[in-house]
Scaffold this motif. Structure first.
Motif, PDB file in Angstrom:
ATOM      1  N   SER A  27      16.100  13.795  85.709  1.00  0.00           N
ATOM      2  CA  SER A  27      16.961  13.047  86.627  1.00  0.00           C
ATOM      3  C   SER A  27      16.189  12.583  87.852  1.00  0.00           C
ATOM      4  N   THR A  28      15.372  13.441  88.398  1.00  0.00           N
ATOM      5  CA  THR A  28      14.542  13.089  89.554  1.00  0.00           C
ATOM      6  C   THR A  28      13.419  12.135  89.151  1.00  0.00           C
ATOM      7  N   THR A  29      12.791  12.424  88.037  1.00  0.00           N
ATOM      8  CA  THR A  29      11.638  11.634  87.595  1.00  0.00           C
ATOM      9  C   THR A  29      12.016  10.183  87.340  1.00  0.00           C
ATOM     10  N   ARG A  30      13.168   9.955  86.764  1.00  0.00           N
ATOM     11  CA  ARG A  30      13.593   8.573  86.457  1.00  0.00           C
ATOM     12  C   ARG A  30      13.732   7.718  87.711  1.00  0.00           C
ATOM     13  N   ARG A  31      13.916   8.357  88.856  1.00  0.00           N
ATOM     14  CA  ARG A  31      14.058   7.617  90.118  1.00  0.00           C
ATOM     15  C   ARG A  31      12.732   7.425  90.839  1.00  0.00           C
ATOM     16  N   ARG A  32      11.661   7.984  90.304  1.00  0.00           N
ATOM     17  CA  ARG A  32      10.359   7.862  90.956  1.00  0.00           C
ATOM     18  C   ARG A  32       9.809   6.449  90.812  1.00  0.00           C
ATOM     19  N   SER A  33       9.090   6.038  91.831  1.00  0.00           N
ATOM     20  CA  SER A  33       8.433   4.742  91.792  1.00  0.00           C
ATOM     21  C   SER A  33       7.462   4.691  90.619  1.00  0.00           C
ATOM     22  N   GLY A  34       7.566   3.637  89.826  1.00  0.00           N
ATOM     23  CA  GLY A  34       6.662   3.456  88.698  1.00  0.00           C
ATOM     24  C   GLY A  34       7.131   4.062  87.397  1.00  0.00           C
ATOM     25  N   SER A  35       8.261   4.768  87.425  1.00  0.00           N
ATOM     26  CA  SER A  35       8.813   5.331  86.194  1.00  0.00           C
ATOM     27  C   SER A  35       9.645   4.262  85.493  1.00  0.00           C
ATOM     28  N   ILE A  36       9.285   3.955  84.262  1.00  0.00           N
ATOM     29  CA  ILE A  36      10.045   2.986  83.461  1.00  0.00           C
ATOM     30  C   ILE A  36      11.031   3.725  82.574  1.00  0.00           C
ATOM     31  N   ALA A  37      10.588   4.822  81.972  1.00  0.00           N
ATOM     32  CA  ALA A  37      11.450   5.624  81.100  1.00  0.00           C
ATOM     33  C   ALA A  37      10.913   7.046  81.055  1.00  0.00           C
ATOM     34  N   TYR A  38      11.827   7.999  80.924  1.00  0.00           N
ATOM     35  CA  TYR A  38      11.458   9.413  80.845  1.00  0.00           C
ATOM     36  C   TYR A  38      12.513  10.101  80.002  1.00  0.00           C
ATOM     37  N   ASP A  39      12.188  10.390  78.749  1.00  0.00           N
ATOM     38  CA  ASP A  39      13.185  10.898  77.820  1.00  0.00           C
ATOM     39  C   ASP A  39      12.624  12.006  76.931  1.00  0.00           C
ATOM     40  N   ALA A  40      13.528  12.861  76.486  1.00  0.00           N
ATOM     41  CA  ALA A  40      13.190  13.913  75.536  1.00  0.00           C
ATOM     42  C   ALA A  40      14.366  14.067  74.583  1.00  0.00           C
ATOM     43  N   ALA A  41      14.056  14.387  73.343  1.00  0.00           N
ATOM     44  CA  ALA A  41      15.098  14.604  72.341  1.00  0.00           C
ATOM     45  C   ALA A  41      14.717  15.826  71.512  1.00  0.00           C
ATOM     46  N   VAL A  42      15.695  16.663  71.252  1.00  0.00           N
ATOM     47  CA  VAL A  42      15.450  17.808  70.388  1.00  0.00           C
ATOM     48  C   VAL A  42      15.349  17.290  68.963  1.00  0.00           C
ATOM     49  N   GLU A  43      14.201  17.482  68.369  1.00  0.00           N
ATOM     50  CA  GLU A  43      14.002  17.044  66.992  1.00  0.00           C
ATOM     51  C   GLU A  43      14.408  18.139  66.013  1.00  0.00           C
ATOM     52  N   ASP A  44      14.154  19.391  66.384  1.00  0.00           N
ATOM     53  CA  ASP A  44      14.501  20.511  65.518  1.00  0.00           C
ATOM     54  C   ASP A  44      14.792  21.734  66.389  1.00  0.00           C
ATOM     55  N   ARG A  46      15.960  24.626  65.534  1.00  0.00           N
ATOM     56  CA  ARG A  46      15.576  25.904  64.914  1.00  0.00           C
ATOM     57  C   ARG A  46      14.119  26.264  65.203  1.00  0.00           C
ATOM     58  N   SER A  47      13.260  25.244  65.352  1.00  0.00           N
ATOM     59  CA  SER A  47      11.849  25.522  65.653  1.00  0.00           C
ATOM     60  C   SER A  47      11.512  25.275  67.124  1.00  0.00           C
ATOM     61  N   GLY A  48      12.457  24.701  67.884  1.00  0.00           N
ATOM     62  CA  GLY A  48      12.216  24.414  69.299  1.00  0.00           C
ATOM     63  C   GLY A  48      11.309  23.223  69.532  1.00  0.00           C
ATOM     64  N   ARG A  49      11.388  22.251  68.649  1.00  0.00           N
ATOM     65  CA  ARG A  49      10.516  21.068  68.742  1.00  0.00           C
ATOM     66  C   ARG A  49      11.266  19.906  69.400  1.00  0.00           C
ATOM     67  N   LEU A  50      10.642  19.354  70.459  1.00  0.00           N
ATOM     68  CA  LEU A  50      11.208  18.215  71.183  1.00  0.00           C
ATOM     69  C   LEU A  50      10.252  17.041  71.120  1.00  0.00           C
ATOM     70  N   LEU A  51      10.800  15.853  70.994  1.00  0.00           N
ATOM     71  CA  LEU A  51      10.027  14.618  71.067  1.00  0.00           C
ATOM     72  C   LEU A  51      10.091  14.108  72.500  1.00  0.00           C
ATOM     73  N   ILE A  52       8.941  13.821  73.066  1.00  0.00           N
ATOM     74  CA  ILE A  52       8.827  13.344  74.440  1.00  0.00           C
ATOM     75  C   ILE A  52       8.427  11.873  74.423  1.00  0.00           C
ATOM     76  N   ALA A  53       9.056  11.061  75.269  1.00  0.00           N
ATOM     77  CA  ALA A  53       8.706   9.641  75.388  1.00  0.00           C
ATOM     78  C   ALA A  53       8.831   9.239  76.858  1.00  0.00           C
ATOM     79  N   GLU A  54       7.735   8.795  77.419  1.00  0.00           N
ATOM     80  CA  GLU A  54       7.715   8.334  78.807  1.00  0.00           C
ATOM     81  C   GLU A  54       6.995   6.997  78.866  1.00  0.00           C
ATOM     82  N   ARG A  55       7.365   6.187  79.868  1.00  0.00           N
ATOM     83  CA  ARG A  55       6.619   4.959  80.167  1.00  0.00           C
ATOM     84  C   ARG A  55       6.450   4.873  81.674  1.00  0.00           C
ATOM     85  N   TRP A  56       5.233   4.538  82.086  1.00  0.00           N
ATOM     86  CA  TRP A  56       4.883   4.434  83.503  1.00  0.00           C
ATOM     87  C   TRP A  56       4.183   3.102  83.745  1.00  0.00           C
TER      88      TRP A  56
END
Length: 100
Positions: A27-44, A46-56
């Motif tokens: 929530s804070t990061t998305r408001r930072r100067s130069g942040s285009i996107a900052y997202d994470a999604a739980v992929e699994d 059961r294994s605790g695996r998250l997909l991270i996607a950011e653009r700066w």
């Protein structure tokens, strides 16, 4: 533009707390100067695996984020409790997905 993407792995027993803290950081990061996107999604969950996607917009913006007190605190709290396979890519030829 810089693209940051890859996977973070967290012990599934800590996943709910990790997501709560990551949501606050995002929530804070998305408001930072130069942040285009900052997202994470739980992929699994059961294994605790998250997909991270950011653009700066550039390295200066990414560096400011990585050196911010809340980012450093988050990483410090989770050091040793997560592992990461996240990489940075330079994007010099941005265009619509249907463009050749």
């Amino acid at each position: 533009m810089l693209i940051i993407t890859g996977y973070i792995h967290v012990d599934p027993t800590h996943l709910a707390q990790f997501l709560k803290e990551l949501k606050a950081l995002a929530s804070t990061t998305r408001r930072r100067s130069g942040s285009i996107a900052y997202d994470a999604a739980v992929e699994d969950s059961r294994s605790g695996r998250l997909l991270i996607a950011e653009r700066w917009v550039d390295q200066a913006a990414l560096s400011a984020h990585l050196q911010a007190a809340d980012t450093l605190a988050f990483v410090s709290r989770w050091r040793g409790k997560m592992r990461s396979d996240v990489r940075k890519y330079d994007a010099w030829n941005e265009r619509d997905i249907m463009d050749r």
